[in-house]
Design a protein around this motif. Structure first.
Motif, PDB file in Angstrom:
ATOM      1  N   ALA A  17      -2.034   2.527   0.009  1.00 22.73           N
ATOM      2  CA  ALA A  17      -0.814   2.438   0.815  1.00 22.73           C
ATOM      3  C   ALA A  17      -1.161   2.195   2.287  1.00 22.73           C
ATOM      4  CB  ALA A  17       0.004   3.717   0.659  1.00 22.73           C
ATOM      5  N   GLU A  21       0.095  -0.848   4.839  1.00 24.67           N
ATOM      6  CA  GLU A  21       0.997  -0.399   5.907  1.00 24.67           C
ATOM      7  C   GLU A  21       0.860  -1.298   7.134  1.00 24.67           C
ATOM      8  OE1 GLU A  21       3.928   1.202   7.299  1.00 24.67           O
ATOM      9  OE2 GLU A  21       3.219   2.418   5.627  1.00 24.67           O
ATOM     10  N   ARG A  30      -1.568   7.855   6.713  1.00 22.99           N
ATOM     11  CA  ARG A  30      -1.975   7.724   5.306  1.00 22.99           C
ATOM     12  C   ARG A  30      -3.487   7.883   5.143  1.00 22.99           C
ATOM     13  NH1 ARG A  30       1.697   6.576   1.590  1.00 22.99           N
ATOM     14  NH2 ARG A  30       3.703   5.728   2.200  1.00 22.99           N
TER      15      ARG A  30
END
Length: 64
Positions: A17, A21, A30
């Motif tokens: 993720a 991003e 994250r």
């Protein structure tokens, strides 16, 4: 599934993720999350290792 496996899977998901991003602060968040999951996985692996050693020692005592 062991706790360590679960934590490692979450770390992998967070790293994935983070790569996707677009916002720098969210990416950093994250990455930090992935690091925390990895720390928990290492701790869980150590706990599992110690548990296995303790159980083996207990069985050895019972057999002697």
């Amino acid at each position: 599934m062991s706790a360590a496996s679960f934590y490692n899977q979450n770390a992998i998901a967070e790293r994935s993720a983070a790569r996707q991003e677009s916002l720098p602060k969210r990416r950093q968040q994250r990455e930090r999350s992935a690091e925390r999951w990895e720390e928990m996985a290492r701790a869980a692996e150590e706990t599992e290792r110690r548990t296995a050693i303790n159980e083996a020692q207990k069985r050895a005592r019972e057999l002697s």
